[in-house]
Motif scaffolding. Structure first.
Motif, PDB file in Angstrom:
ATOM      1  N   SER A 135       0.828  -1.207   0.000  1.00 30.11           N
ATOM      2  CA  SER A 135       0.000   0.000   0.000  1.00 30.11           C
ATOM      3  C   SER A 135       0.864   1.259   0.000  1.00 30.11           C
ATOM      4  O   SER A 135       1.896   1.331   0.663  1.00 30.11           O
ATOM      5  CB  SER A 135      -0.909   0.005   1.228  1.00 30.11           C
ATOM      6  N   CYS A 139      -2.496   6.693   5.366  1.00 31.30           N
ATOM      7  CA  CYS A 139      -3.760   6.495   6.070  1.00 31.30           C
ATOM      8  C   CYS A 139      -4.065   7.602   7.072  1.00 31.30           C
ATOM      9  O   CYS A 139      -5.218   8.028   7.194  1.00 31.30           O
ATOM     10  CB  CYS A 139      -3.749   5.135   6.772  1.00 31.30           C
ATOM     11  N   LEU A 255      -8.286   4.170   9.125  1.00 30.41           N
ATOM     12  CA  LEU A 255      -8.059   3.449   7.882  1.00 30.41           C
ATOM     13  C   LEU A 255      -7.053   2.330   8.100  1.00 30.41           C
ATOM     14  O   LEU A 255      -6.030   2.524   8.772  1.00 30.41           O
ATOM     15  CB  LEU A 255      -7.548   4.397   6.786  1.00 30.41           C
ATOM     16  N   TYR A 256      -7.345   1.178   7.516  1.00 29.05           N
ATOM     17  CA  TYR A 256      -6.452   0.028   7.613  1.00 29.05           C
ATOM     18  C   TYR A 256      -6.012  -0.348   6.202  1.00 29.05           C
ATOM     19  O   TYR A 256      -6.844  -0.748   5.372  1.00 29.05           O
ATOM     20  CB  TYR A 256      -7.158  -1.145   8.293  1.00 29.05           C
ATOM     21  N   PRO A 257      -4.704  -0.202   5.902  1.00 24.78           N
ATOM     22  CA  PRO A 257      -4.223  -0.435   4.531  1.00 24.78           C
ATOM     23  C   PRO A 257      -3.968  -1.909   4.252  1.00 24.78           C
ATOM     24  O   PRO A 257      -3.551  -2.666   5.133  1.00 24.78           O
ATOM     25  CB  PRO A 257      -2.906   0.353   4.500  1.00 24.78           C
ATOM     26  N   VAL A 263      -8.242  -0.580   0.999  1.00 27.49           N
ATOM     27  CA  VAL A 263      -8.280   0.012   2.335  1.00 27.49           C
ATOM     28  C   VAL A 263      -9.612  -0.311   3.002  1.00 27.49           C
ATOM     29  O   VAL A 263     -10.658  -0.341   2.353  1.00 27.49           O
ATOM     30  CB  VAL A 263      -8.076   1.547   2.277  1.00 27.49           C
ATOM     31  N   CYS A 265     -12.062   1.145   5.671  1.00 29.42           N
ATOM     32  CA  CYS A 265     -12.335   2.452   6.280  1.00 29.42           C
ATOM     33  C   CYS A 265     -13.429   2.293   7.337  1.00 29.42           C
ATOM     34  O   CYS A 265     -14.560   1.933   7.023  1.00 29.42           O
ATOM     35  CB  CYS A 265     -12.773   3.439   5.201  1.00 29.42           C
TER      36      CYS A 265
END
Length: 277
Positions: A135, A139, A255-257, A263, A265
């Protein structure tokens, strides 16, 4: 496991079986006891999904992420077999209706296990490997931008009804542990305790005040689309339209990549207000 189509990793799209294979492989990586299920849906069409075994059986729709536990209404009607990268079980029970099936795969009276030799004989050529791009999303910066956009949209919506909006940054900060727990639960399929969040809320919210919070998860970062979906949520719409004494709002975005700039969200809208008796 082998056999996962590179189509999904490159284009974040694919057919249902590809989604099932990827989800099952992901959960196996967390050491969960899970299989891809093949059967039919309530319309009689062939379908695949993921079954997680353990204390209770959980069925997961790989296209939506929706989970179904025992006794719940689900879109899956019949199950004919279960398989992973190492095992394949054929359902030999009197009924293959999901609600009637017992998922004790170790019981040879209920499930017929295909031998390892037979599985090996059916393996095709190895699927070419591919590398997922890491990613590149910032974030923290995007989460801050999204929070600001959602605050403006909420403020503007309330102004349409001559309602003022006051924000509480301390309340927003304590929402983070809850969002982290929700994402971990979504990843693993295992219920995660939220005791720390609940204790933080009890400590932060003054006596005589009511707290309401509503979390939502999205796979995009469009603030207007997120806000529109929030308005369609009963709890979220109620929060946005609230009138109350000492009413304060909070929004937190986390946010988690994932690879290929996918992602997760998470958005939580919350408020606190004084109870008037």
């Amino acid at each position: 496991s082998s056999g996962i189509n590179a189509e999904y990793g490159v284009s974040t799209s694919g057919d249902p079986i590809t989604h099932s294979l990827l989800l099952c492989s992901f959960l196996l990586g967390f050491q969960l006891h899970c299989y891809v299920a093949l059967g039919t849906n309530t319309r009689g069409a062939p379908v695949s999904w993921v079954v997680v075994l353990g204390g209770s059986t959980t069925h997961i729709d790989p296209l939506t992420g929706q989970r179904y536990g025992p006794g719940t209404t689900m879109p899956f009607k019949q199950v004919d077999c279960l398989f992973s990268d190492r095992k394949l079980y054929a359902n030999i029970q009197a009924s293959n209706v999901v609600s009637d099936v017992r998922f004790t795969v170790e019981d040879p009276v209920l499930w017929k296990e295909l031998s390892g030799e037979a599985i090996e004989s059916m393996r095709g050529p190895r699927v070419p490997t591919f590398t997922l791009s890491p990613s590149t999303i910032d974030c923290e910066a995007l989460a801050t931008q999204l929070e600001s956009s959602l605050k403006r949209l909420i403020r503007d919506e309330r102004e349409r009804f001559d309602l003022s909006t006051h924000w509480n940054s301390d309340l927003a900060h304590i929402l983070l542990p809850a969002l982290s727990a929700y994402e971990l639960e979504r990843q693993s399929g295992v219920c995660v305790s939220n005791e720390d969040f609940e204790a933080a809320v009890r400590h932060a919210v003054p006596n005589g005040f009511t707290f309401i919070g509503d979390p939502s998860q999205f796979t995009h970062l469009n603030p207007k689309a997120i806000f529109a979906e929030c308005l369609r949520s009963g709890v979220c719409a109620e929060i946005i339209s609230l009138r109350g004494d000492s009413l304060e709002f909070a929004v937190k975005v986390k946010l988690y990549p994932y690879p290929e700039n996918v992602v997760a969200c998470w958005v939580m809208l919350a408020c606190q207000y004084r109870c008037v008796r």
